[in-house]
Design an enzyme around this catalytic site. Structure first.
Site, PDB file in Angstrom:
ATOM      1  N   ASP A 172      17.127  20.568  12.620  1.00  0.00           N
ATOM      2  CA  ASP A 172      17.464  19.674  14.429  1.00  0.00           C
ATOM      3  C   ASP A 172      15.701  18.548  14.043  1.00  0.00           C
ATOM      4  O   ASP A 172      16.065  17.967  15.219  1.00  0.00           O
ATOM      5  CB  ASP A 172      16.731  20.738  15.786  1.00  0.00           C
ATOM      6  CG  ASP A 172      18.678  21.124  15.610  1.00  0.00           C
ATOM      7  OD1 ASP A 172      19.364  20.479  14.788  1.00  0.00           O
ATOM      8  OD2 ASP A 172      18.493  21.891  16.223  1.00  0.00           O
TER       9      ASP A 172
ATOM     10  N   HIS B 113      -1.366   8.324  -8.430  1.00  0.00           N
ATOM     11  CA  HIS B 113      -0.875   8.402  -7.400  1.00  0.00           C
ATOM     12  C   HIS B 113      -0.546   9.940  -7.627  1.00  0.00           C
ATOM     13  O   HIS B 113       0.353  10.326  -6.829  1.00  0.00           O
ATOM     14  CB  HIS B 113       0.741   8.071  -7.703  1.00  0.00           C
ATOM     15  CG  HIS B 113       1.793   6.212  -7.512  1.00  0.00           C
ATOM     16  ND1 HIS B 113       2.323   6.472  -8.524  1.00  0.00           N
ATOM     17  CD2 HIS B 113       0.887   5.599  -7.811  1.00  0.00           C
ATOM     18  CE1 HIS B 113       2.284   5.722  -8.753  1.00  0.00           C
ATOM     19  NE2 HIS B 113       1.469   4.415  -8.202  1.00  0.00           N
TER      20      HIS B 113
ATOM     21  N   ASP C 287      -7.067   5.464  -1.096  1.00  0.00           N
ATOM     22  CA  ASP C 287      -6.424   4.807  -1.387  1.00  0.00           C
ATOM     23  C   ASP C 287      -5.750   4.723  -0.219  1.00  0.00           C
ATOM     24  O   ASP C 287      -5.027   6.001  -0.378  1.00  0.00           O
ATOM     25  CB  ASP C 287      -5.942   3.987  -2.978  1.00  0.00           C
ATOM     26  CG  ASP C 287      -4.456   3.125  -2.368  1.00  0.00           C
ATOM     27  OD1 ASP C 287      -3.806   2.392  -2.089  1.00  0.00           O
ATOM     28  OD2 ASP C 287      -4.188   3.354  -4.077  1.00  0.00           O
TER      29      ASP C 287
ATOM     30  N   ASP D 234      -3.864  -2.265   3.179  1.00  0.00           N
ATOM     31  CA  ASP D 234      -3.532  -1.305   0.983  1.00  0.00           C
ATOM     32  C   ASP D 234      -5.352  -1.244   0.949  1.00  0.00           C
ATOM     33  O   ASP D 234      -5.000  -2.539   0.142  1.00  0.00           O
ATOM     34  CB  ASP D 234      -2.293  -1.880   0.867  1.00  0.00           C
ATOM     35  CG  ASP D 234      -3.011  -0.794  -0.848  1.00  0.00           C
ATOM     36  OD1 ASP D 234      -2.632  -0.097  -1.024  1.00  0.00           O
ATOM     37  OD2 ASP D 234      -1.422  -1.438  -1.834  1.00  0.00           O
TER      38      ASP D 234
ATOM     39  N   HIS E  10      -2.612  -0.795 -14.802  1.00  0.00           N
ATOM     40  CA  HIS E  10      -1.240  -0.978 -13.905  1.00  0.00           C
ATOM     41  C   HIS E  10      -1.584  -2.341 -13.736  1.00  0.00           C
ATOM     42  O   HIS E  10      -2.915  -3.316 -14.406  1.00  0.00           O
ATOM     43  CB  HIS E  10      -1.982  -0.512 -12.765  1.00  0.00           C
ATOM     44  CG  HIS E  10      -2.937  -0.066 -12.220  1.00  0.00           C
ATOM     45  ND1 HIS E  10      -3.995  -1.302 -11.459  1.00  0.00           N
ATOM     46  CD2 HIS E  10      -4.503   1.085 -11.724  1.00  0.00           C
ATOM     47  CE1 HIS E  10      -4.753  -1.152 -11.452  1.00  0.00           C
ATOM     48  NE2 HIS E  10      -4.756   0.103 -11.121  1.00  0.00           N
TER      49      HIS E  10
ATOM     50  N   HIS F 287      -0.300  -7.030  -5.701  1.00  0.00           N
ATOM     51  CA  HIS F 287       1.131  -6.739  -5.530  1.00  0.00           C
ATOM     52  C   HIS F 287       1.508  -7.395  -3.832  1.00  0.00           C
ATOM     53  O   HIS F 287       0.714  -7.883  -3.185  1.00  0.00           O
ATOM     54  CB  HIS F 287       1.487  -5.337  -5.652  1.00  0.00           C
ATOM     55  CG  HIS F 287       1.158  -4.430  -4.509  1.00  0.00           C
ATOM     56  ND1 HIS F 287       1.552  -4.428  -3.226  1.00  0.00           N
ATOM     57  CD2 HIS F 287      -0.210  -3.483  -5.208  1.00  0.00           C
ATOM     58  CE1 HIS F 287       0.529  -3.838  -3.047  1.00  0.00           C
ATOM     59  NE2 HIS F 287      -0.483  -2.951  -3.743  1.00  0.00           N
TER      60      HIS F 287
ATOM     61  N   HIS G 191       4.974  -2.712  -0.702  1.00  0.00           N
ATOM     62  CA  HIS G 191       4.854  -3.295  -2.322  1.00  0.00           C
ATOM     63  C   HIS G 191       6.266  -3.627  -1.634  1.00  0.00           C
ATOM     64  O   HIS G 191       7.185  -3.612  -1.457  1.00  0.00           O
ATOM     65  CB  HIS G 191       5.940  -1.975  -3.669  1.00  0.00           C
ATOM     66  CG  HIS G 191       3.883  -1.408  -3.954  1.00  0.00           C
ATOM     67  ND1 HIS G 191       5.103  -0.835  -5.064  1.00  0.00           N
ATOM     68  CD2 HIS G 191       2.550  -1.566  -3.978  1.00  0.00           C
ATOM     69  CE1 HIS G 191       3.230   0.303  -5.619  1.00  0.00           C
ATOM     70  NE2 HIS G 191       1.810  -0.218  -4.247  1.00  0.00           N
TER      71      HIS G 191
ATOM     72  N   GLU H  51      -6.929  -5.215  -6.340  1.00  0.00           N
ATOM     73  CA  GLU H  51      -7.189  -4.577  -6.943  1.00  0.00           C
ATOM     74  C   GLU H  51      -6.876  -3.790  -8.604  1.00  0.00           C
ATOM     75  O   GLU H  51      -6.433  -2.601  -9.190  1.00  0.00           O
ATOM     76  CB  GLU H  51      -6.111  -2.857  -6.000  1.00  0.00           C
ATOM     77  CG  GLU H  51      -4.557  -3.694  -6.351  1.00  0.00           C
ATOM     78  CD  GLU H  51      -3.688  -2.352  -6.176  1.00  0.00           C
ATOM     79  OE1 GLU H  51      -3.670  -1.386  -6.210  1.00  0.00           O
ATOM     80  OE2 GLU H  51      -2.537  -2.415  -5.010  1.00  0.00           O
TER      81      GLU H  51
ATOM     82  N   TYR I  59     -10.021   4.090 -15.697  1.00  0.00           N
ATOM     83  CA  TYR I  59      -9.590   5.568 -15.023  1.00  0.00           C
ATOM     84  C   TYR I  59     -10.345   5.927 -17.038  1.00  0.00           C
ATOM     85  O   TYR I  59      -9.816   5.916 -17.999  1.00  0.00           O
ATOM     86  CB  TYR I  59      -8.260   5.918 -14.927  1.00  0.00           C
ATOM     87  CG  TYR I  59      -7.795   4.638 -13.191  1.00  0.00           C
ATOM     88  CD1 TYR I  59      -7.821   4.927 -12.063  1.00  0.00           C
ATOM     89  CD2 TYR I  59      -7.343   2.993 -14.237  1.00  0.00           C
ATOM     90  CE1 TYR I  59      -7.375   4.695 -11.006  1.00  0.00           C
ATOM     91  CE2 TYR I  59      -7.444   2.582 -13.216  1.00  0.00           C
ATOM     92  CZ  TYR I  59      -7.445   3.122 -11.903  1.00  0.00           C
ATOM     93  OH  TYR I  59      -7.008   2.051 -10.445  1.00  0.00           O
TER      94      TYR I  59
ATOM     95  N   ARG J 250     -11.358   2.856  -8.502  1.00  0.00           N
ATOM     96  CA  ARG J 250     -10.907   1.220  -8.025  1.00  0.00           C
ATOM     97  C   ARG J 250     -10.715   0.706  -6.848  1.00  0.00           C
ATOM     98  O   ARG J 250     -11.773   1.427  -5.770  1.00  0.00           O
ATOM     99  CB  ARG J 250      -8.936   1.925  -8.431  1.00  0.00           C
ATOM    100  CG  ARG J 250      -8.271   0.165  -7.483  1.00  0.00           C
ATOM    101  CD  ARG J 250      -6.698   1.105  -7.616  1.00  0.00           C
ATOM    102  NE  ARG J 250      -6.122   1.932  -7.018  1.00  0.00           N
ATOM    103  CZ  ARG J 250      -6.087   2.896  -7.397  1.00  0.00           C
ATOM    104  NH1 ARG J 250      -6.064   3.804  -8.253  1.00  0.00           N
ATOM    105  NH2 ARG J 250      -5.700   4.282  -6.166  1.00  0.00           N
TER     106      ARG J 250
ATOM    107  N   GLU K  18      -9.861  -2.122  -4.158  1.00  0.00           N
ATOM    108  CA  GLU K  18      -8.884  -3.300  -3.558  1.00  0.00           C
ATOM    109  C   GLU K  18      -8.911  -3.180  -1.947  1.00  0.00           C
ATOM    110  O   GLU K  18      -9.029  -2.944  -1.251  1.00  0.00           O
ATOM    111  CB  GLU K  18      -7.116  -1.770  -3.217  1.00  0.00           C
ATOM    112  CG  GLU K  18      -6.115  -2.436  -3.053  1.00  0.00           C
ATOM    113  CD  GLU K  18      -5.347  -1.296  -3.583  1.00  0.00           C
ATOM    114  OE1 GLU K  18      -5.303  -0.514  -2.752  1.00  0.00           O
ATOM    115  OE2 GLU K  18      -4.303  -2.082  -3.028  1.00  0.00           O
TER     116      GLU K  18
HETATM  117 MG    MG Z   1      -3.640   1.095  -2.529  1.00  0.00          MG
HETATM  118 MG    MG Z   2      -1.868  -1.692  -3.013  1.00  0.00          MG
END
Ligand code: MG
Ligand code: MG
Length: 442
Positions: A36, A239, A256, A267, A346, A350, A357, A389, A393, A410, A412
């Site tokens: 539920d 990720h 992030d 972001d 990467h 974006h 995104h 960003e 790595y 990173r 960003e």
């Molecule tokens: Mg991000």
């Molecule tokens: Mg991003």
């Protein structure tokens, strides 16, 4: 409600330019999590962009004729259900409050749609996005065609309404930029709170909890995406989702995370030392990423292409990889061969908007393919919003200096394209190493 009405008027005008027709947009369904209990409800971005209407089981129909009409279908008032699930506005009050020309119960959709589609030249909907919707559209069109002997014609053409809406959503209006600034400011405060709360021995999820507290306490409805709180080598998992490891002295922590506020995402990524002080090798890599980010922000301006910030960042990163002996060779050669992708795999940004995104083509729609067989990259225009960003790595490997092993960095920020320099709406959270160290000491 005015921005929503303006968007409906603009979409109707664009449909009329293409010969007119009827657009049908359904909001997202509720999704059960188990038995539920449901996942937190999030409406469909396209539907909300045009309606501002947040309840599930709703549809918007736009009739783009000389006198355009917008019609809402929504849940009926229901005293019993409202005791269990809460207030429903109901069609009558919704039409008044949201400025629709008419509103009907959601259950009347199958009855009304064949009427609304009769003698219209075209139907616009999110083609192929959902097989249930595709099926319903077919049923409605069959019902129109069944009236052929009565002299009624069915739409002869179908278009994907998202093609028009993607172009509209790509350029944010003033109300959207203001909302995105508020979302960005909340997220920036959350990152500052996370930096202050970090120390050796705490766990990644405990730092995530600090972020979530700040998001929610400021009125944000949800995180815009699953927060990444990645200590040490976990930062090299792009990720990363576990957010469960213990943070150790001498590691960096990459966060992030961004909140969603009234339907708009933010972001932000920051990377900082768990113990409050960068080591020499950490600082050396960090300075390269920061210089790359500054070069990319510099390249984020009206008239430049979407890919210009990425190219600027890649050049600085590749130079840094050579200087720090991660790679050998000429910078041009490493860019040409793509060898830099071992440590930077990467893209530098974006589109950002209702979706983290966000929608919108990255290449010029309708343009002819260039020499490489691809359409040219989109030219940046004021009102576009994108992330900047870059990162590095470095996974442990025999051919990589040991001092850099397991470091992931990173940085960003969120940038609004203007006539001049890009406006950075996430600037409230420090990123210069000295500023980060000072904040963590305080
Ligand atoms: Mg991000
Ligand atoms: Mg991003």
């Amino acid at each position: 409600m005015q921005p929503f009405a303006d968007r409906r008027a603009l979409l109707s005008a664009r449909m009329q330019q293409a010969g007119g027709g009827v657009a049908v947009l359904l909001t997202a369904p509720e999704v059960p999590r188990n038995r539920d209990s449901h996942y937190p409800y999030r409406w469909d971005s396209y539907f909300y962009y045009l309606s501002g209407f947040a309840e599930p089981e709703a549809a918007l129909v736009l009739v783009a004729t000389e006198q355009p009409r917008s019609i809402l279908f929504c849940r009926s008032k229901d005293a019993e259900r409202e005791i269990w699930d809460g207030f429903r506005i109901g069609p009558q009050a919704a039409a008044e409050r949201f400025g629709f020309d008419a509103a009907y119960p959601f259950d009347a959709l199958d009855e009304e749609l064949p009427r609304l589609l009769a003698d219209q030249p075209a139907i616009y909907y999110a083609m192929g996005s959902d097989s249930a919707l595709d099926g319903r559209i077919r049923v409605w069109l069959d019902a129109v065609r069944a009236q052929a002997r009565a002299g009624v014609s069915a739409p002869a053409r179908a278009f994907d309404v998202r093609a028009l809406l993607d172009e509209m959503r790509l350029i944010k209006d003033a109300s959207e930029v203001a909302l995105m600034q508020r979302a960005a400011s909340i997220s920036a405060r959350a990152h500052v709170r996370a930096m202050r709360a970090t120390r050796p021995g705490r766990r990644e999820y405990q730092i995530e909890a600090e972020l979530l507290h700040e998001f929610r306490a400021a009125g944000s409805q949800y995180p815009a995406y699953s927060s990444i709180v990645a200590g040490g080598a976990n930062a090299c998992v792009l990720h990363y989702r576990d957010n469960a490891a213990e943070l150790r002295d001498g590691q960096l922590l990459l966060i992030d995370a961004g909140c969603e506020l009234d339907g708009y995402a933010s972001d932000i990524t920051r990377t900082f030392p768990v113990n409050g002080r960068f080591s020499g090798p950490q600082r050396a890599l960090y300075d390269v990423v920061l210089a790359a980010q500054r070069a990319a922000i510099e390249a984020t301006r009206s008239g430049a292409t979407f890919i210009a910030p990425h190219e600027a960042a890649v050049r600085v990163l590749a130079q840094g990889m050579v200087d720090l002996e991660l790679l050998a060779g000429s910078v041009d050669g490493l860019i040409e061969s793509g060898a830099y992708r071992r440590f930077y795999m990467h893209r530098t940004g974006h589109w950002l908007g209702m979706d983290v995104h966000d929608c919108g083509e990255y290449r010029e729609p309708g343009a002819a393919a260039a020499g490489d067989g691809e359409r040219p990259w989109r030219v940046l225009r004021p009102g576009m919003v994108l992330t900047v960003e870059p990162g590095i790595y470095v996974r442990a490997a025999d051919d990589v200096p040991a001092e850099f092993h397991d470091i992931g960095i990173r940085i960003e920020d969120d940038a609004v394209v203007t006539e001049g320099e890009a406006r950075i709406i996430t600037a409230d959270v420090p990123k210069a190493p000295d500023d980060i160290e000072a904040l963590m000491r305080s």
